[in-house]
Design a protein around this motif. Structure first.
Motif, PDB file in Angstrom:
ATOM      1  N   VAL A  87     -67.239 -19.575  23.746  1.00  0.00           N
ATOM      2  CA  VAL A  87     -68.066 -18.596  23.131  1.00  0.00           C
ATOM      3  C   VAL A  87     -67.702 -18.305  21.617  1.00  0.00           C
ATOM      4  N   ARG A  88     -66.466 -17.977  21.442  1.00  0.00           N
ATOM      5  CA  ARG A  88     -66.521 -17.964  20.134  1.00  0.00           C
ATOM      6  C   ARG A  88     -66.321 -18.819  18.754  1.00  0.00           C
ATOM      7  N   ILE A  89     -66.662 -20.407  19.795  1.00  0.00           N
ATOM      8  CA  ILE A  89     -66.813 -21.401  19.304  1.00  0.00           C
ATOM      9  C   ILE A  89     -68.586 -21.389  18.532  1.00  0.00           C
ATOM     10  N   LEU A  90     -68.835 -21.485  19.582  1.00  0.00           N
ATOM     11  CA  LEU A  90     -70.304 -21.308  19.425  1.00  0.00           C
ATOM     12  C   LEU A  90     -70.923 -20.353  18.763  1.00  0.00           C
ATOM     13  N   VAL A  91     -70.553 -19.376  18.683  1.00  0.00           N
ATOM     14  CA  VAL A  91     -71.124 -18.831  17.999  1.00  0.00           C
ATOM     15  C   VAL A  91     -71.072 -18.391  16.685  1.00  0.00           C
ATOM     16  N   TRP A  92     -69.971 -18.980  16.162  1.00  0.00           N
ATOM     17  CA  TRP A  92     -69.176 -19.368  14.762  1.00  0.00           C
ATOM     18  C   TRP A  92     -70.366 -20.652  13.958  1.00  0.00           C
ATOM     19  N   ILE A  93     -70.341 -22.383  14.976  1.00  0.00           N
ATOM     20  CA  ILE A  93     -71.395 -23.483  14.957  1.00  0.00           C
ATOM     21  C   ILE A  93     -72.948 -22.756  14.351  1.00  0.00           C
ATOM     22  N   PRO A 110     -74.887 -22.257   9.645  1.00  0.00           N
ATOM     23  CA  PRO A 110     -75.144 -23.006   9.428  1.00  0.00           C
ATOM     24  C   PRO A 110     -76.738 -22.047   9.412  1.00  0.00           C
ATOM     25  N   LEU A 111     -77.288 -21.393  10.904  1.00  0.00           N
ATOM     26  CA  LEU A 111     -78.611 -20.429  10.964  1.00  0.00           C
ATOM     27  C   LEU A 111     -78.632 -19.474   9.800  1.00  0.00           C
ATOM     28  N   LEU A 112     -77.697 -19.171   9.375  1.00  0.00           N
ATOM     29  CA  LEU A 112     -78.109 -17.587   8.125  1.00  0.00           C
ATOM     30  C   LEU A 112     -78.208 -18.612   6.800  1.00  0.00           C
ATOM     31  N   LEU A 113     -77.452 -19.661   6.812  1.00  0.00           N
ATOM     32  CA  LEU A 113     -77.196 -20.670   5.622  1.00  0.00           C
ATOM     33  C   LEU A 113     -78.789 -20.901   5.176  1.00  0.00           C
ATOM     34  N   LEU A 132     -81.840 -20.348   6.934  1.00  0.00           N
ATOM     35  CA  LEU A 132     -82.757 -19.067   6.650  1.00  0.00           C
ATOM     36  C   LEU A 132     -83.013 -18.220   5.490  1.00  0.00           C
ATOM     37  N   THR A 133     -81.775 -18.671   4.621  1.00  0.00           N
ATOM     38  CA  THR A 133     -81.161 -17.940   3.425  1.00  0.00           C
ATOM     39  C   THR A 133     -82.086 -18.903   2.077  1.00  0.00           C
ATOM     40  N   ALA A 134     -81.501 -19.957   2.338  1.00  0.00           N
ATOM     41  CA  ALA A 134     -82.080 -20.794   1.725  1.00  0.00           C
ATOM     42  C   ALA A 134     -83.753 -21.272   1.751  1.00  0.00           C
ATOM     43  N   ALA A 135     -83.748 -21.181   3.292  1.00  0.00           N
ATOM     44  CA  ALA A 135     -85.461 -21.491   2.781  1.00  0.00           C
ATOM     45  C   ALA A 135     -85.937 -19.989   2.539  1.00  0.00           C
ATOM     46  N   SER A 136     -85.306 -18.813   2.560  1.00  0.00           N
ATOM     47  CA  SER A 136     -85.971 -17.230   1.638  1.00  0.00           C
ATOM     48  C   SER A 136     -86.197 -18.020   0.328  1.00  0.00           C
ATOM     49  N   VAL A 137     -84.863 -18.417  -0.469  1.00  0.00           N
ATOM     50  CA  VAL A 137     -85.353 -19.013  -1.990  1.00  0.00           C
ATOM     51  C   VAL A 137     -86.410 -20.024  -2.416  1.00  0.00           C
ATOM     52  N   VAL A 160     -76.101 -27.843   8.835  1.00  0.00           N
ATOM     53  CA  VAL A 160     -76.394 -27.407   7.106  1.00  0.00           C
ATOM     54  C   VAL A 160     -77.110 -28.607   6.154  1.00  0.00           C
ATOM     55  N   THR A 161     -76.743 -29.423   6.512  1.00  0.00           N
ATOM     56  CA  THR A 161     -77.265 -31.053   5.713  1.00  0.00           C
ATOM     57  C   THR A 161     -79.022 -30.715   6.626  1.00  0.00           C
ATOM     58  N   LEU A 162     -78.685 -31.049   8.313  1.00  0.00           N
ATOM     59  CA  LEU A 162     -79.726 -30.887   8.333  1.00  0.00           C
ATOM     60  C   LEU A 162     -80.458 -30.303   8.192  1.00  0.00           C
ATOM     61  N   GLY A 163     -80.462 -28.811   7.862  1.00  0.00           N
ATOM     62  CA  GLY A 163     -81.216 -27.650   7.618  1.00  0.00           C
ATOM     63  C   GLY A 163     -81.843 -28.459   6.256  1.00  0.00           C
TER      64      GLY A 163
END
Length: 537
Positions: free
Chosen positions: A25-31, A35-38, A40-45, A150-153
């Motif tokens: 669970v901890r691993i899944l949350v991190w991974i 990437p989702l945060l990064l 989404l932030t890239a999309a906003s930029v 992150v690369t794929l996103g």
């Protein structure tokens, strides 16, 4: 592979599966979250710069802004969308990946030894280095997944493929470097908190060296692992050879960790802990004194980190008009926080971000209760005349009071630098007050974590999920066009956005009342259940 090496790694595959099973669970949350945060932030930029003129203006305004460079990184191809994405997301993303590696490796190495589980595992047919290598394999795989996602996103956002690959690799390699650094530190000390503190200090030093180097001629940045990652120049005439430096350093650190591990006993560190005084301080005989002693390092570290982040925000605030220029998209994003001036809107956004960061301390502090319980250190305390509610209240007092200190540190850092740059130290109390307005929102999440601890202790990780939700709503809510009904679930959305808004008393009072109710629920729940997680009937 020699016979001795094979023997030392016996059981690595089995232990790797064990780590994946236990911490899935901890691993899944991190991974997923990183990437989702990064992305989404890239999309906003990307959405902020609709024309080349906007990019050119942003590049010109950032090129000579020391505060922006210190906080974000070197000026590289800022007249492109990719360059802006790397500039505005790279630095914070690299820090988050490093923290992920630090916490995971500290938990899997020194944390397991401190809890006595490594000794039990080593009593079986398991090689000396198998536990550390299995942990390192898992964390390296986590970093590889984060880098790949992150690369794929970024590719999905139509950013250049080569730049996206290099950007993802920079996250992956830095995370692995800090995983190995944590492993080295874990051989030196026998305390998990010291491992996290020392590795965190290395990360802080790396950030400072990178910041000072980037403001200068860039030479000093080569002494920083963060600098190595950014020297790959994603989206700006990419360079692959700095990754060879990272690989070489990583191999050297792995060899060092192996050599240090061969020179110590299981459960011990190379540096013996300093002997304590003959008699304990009077305060340690009381639950509150013990809780404060256990958490003082964390409080100091979080306060220092939030203070320095506030310093960076305050440094940039005086130049925000020049940085935004005529870019209406950026101006509209900042202006959503209200205020009669763009500077006040920027400061309101900055204070909100500091409050969200500070909430990390508040949740970590209250969840120390669960850590003490699962490590079987709560039982000896509760075997004394100390009642359950008093033990819980001692840690809650540190969490509640510490959150005020952390927020005050952020407001103080922002106010000091903004006041010094603008020659108006009257900004210090103004921004200090703006930060402290968020105390009830932090306390509400403390109450939520307490309720989880008392009612569903195995689900305390949901407190971190709540913080992640608040972070997305607070930072990216408008960009993602989140419905108002969803956004209103975050307590930070009900807090006055000072200094842009007027102070309203009712929302903080209501948030404080909800926080108190949740804390009471948590206390009652803990009184009704057995230690370890079961609830009595």
């Amino acid at each position: 592979m020699t016979t001795s090496t094979a023997t030392e790694l016996t059981g690595t595959v089995t232990l790797t599966r064990l780590v994946l099973r236990r911490d899935r669970v901890r691993i899944l949350v991190w991974i997923v979250a990183l990437p989702l945060l990064l992305v989404l932030t890239a999309a906003s930029v990307k959405g902020l710069y609709s024309t080349q003129a906007d990019l050119d203006e942003a590049a010109a305004s950032s090129a000579d802004n020391a505060g922006a460079i210190a906080f974000n990184g070197p000026v590289q191809a800022l007249d492109t969308i990719g360059g802006q994405v790397a500039f505005q997301t790279g630095s914070i993303g690299l820090v988050l990946v490093a923290l992920m590696s630090m916490f995971m490796m500290g938990r899997q190495t020194r944390g397991e030894e401190e809890a006595g589980r490594t000794e039990l595992i080593r009593a079986m047919a398991v090689g000396r280095h198998a536990p550390a290598v299995s942990a390192l394999l898992v964390v390296a795989a986590m970093n590889a997944v984060v880098g790949t996602l992150v690369t794929l996103g970024l590719i999905a956002l139509d950013l250049p493929v080569v730049g996206s690959v290099v950007f993802g690799l920079s996250f992956c390699t830095l995370g692995i470097v800090f995983a190995v650094i944590t492993t080295v530190v874990a051989q030196i000390t026998e305390n998990t908190r010291v491992v996290h503190g020392a590795t965190g200090a290395v990360l802080g030093l790396a950030f400072v060296l990178r910041a000072v180097g980037d403001i200068g001629d860039g030479t000093l940045s080569w002494l920083s692992p963060i600098g190595w990652a950014q020297k790959t120049r994603p989206f700006a005439d990419e360079r692959w050879w700095p990754l060879l430096v990272v690989v070489a350093i990583t191999i050297g650190l792995v060899a060092l960790a192996e050599a240090l591990a061969d020179r110590r006993d299981i459960g011990a560190g190379l540096v013996a802990p300093r002997p304590g005084p003959r008699t304990a301080a009077p305060g340690l005989g009381r639950p509150l004194g013990l809780a404060l002693r256990l958490q003082r390092g964390s409080l100091i570290g979080w306060s220092a980190g939030v203070f320095l982040t506030g310093v960076a925000y305050g440094w940039v605030a005086d130049d925000v008009e020049d940085l935004v220029g005529d870019n209406d998209a950026v101006r509209d994003v900042i202006a959503q926080y209200g205020g009669v001036s763009l500077t006040d809107s920027y400061l309101a956004r900055s204070i909100l971000t500091l409050a969200l960061i500070g909430t990390g301390y508040a949740i970590q502090s209250v969840l120390r209760l669960r850590g003490e319980e699962t490590a079987l250190r709560a039982e000896p305390v509760l075997a004394t005349p100390v009642p359950r509610h008093r033990w819980v209240a001692s840690h809650l007092a540190v969490a509640l009071g510490g959150s005020v200190i952390v927020l005050a540190a952020g407001g103080l850092g922002t106010g000091l630098t903004y006041g010094i740059v603008g020659h108006d130290l009257g900004q210090v109390p103004r921004l200090l007050g703006a930060a402290l307005v968020y105390v009830p929102a932090l306390w509400l999440l403390v109450g939520f974590a307490t309720a989880l601890f008392g009612l569903v202790p195995r689900g305390v990780a949901a407190a971190w999920a709540a913080l992640a939700f608040c972070l997305v709503i607070g930072v990216l809510g408008e960009v993602l066009d989140v419905p108002a009904q969803v956004g209103d679930l975050s307590p930070f959305q009900h807090t006055p956005l000072l200094p842009a808004d007027d102070l309203a008393i009712a929302p903080p009072v209501v948030l404080s009342a909800i926080a108190a109710a949740l804390i009471v629920v948590g206390l009652l729940g803990f009184r009704r259940r057995d230690l370890g997680g079961a609830t009595t009937t």
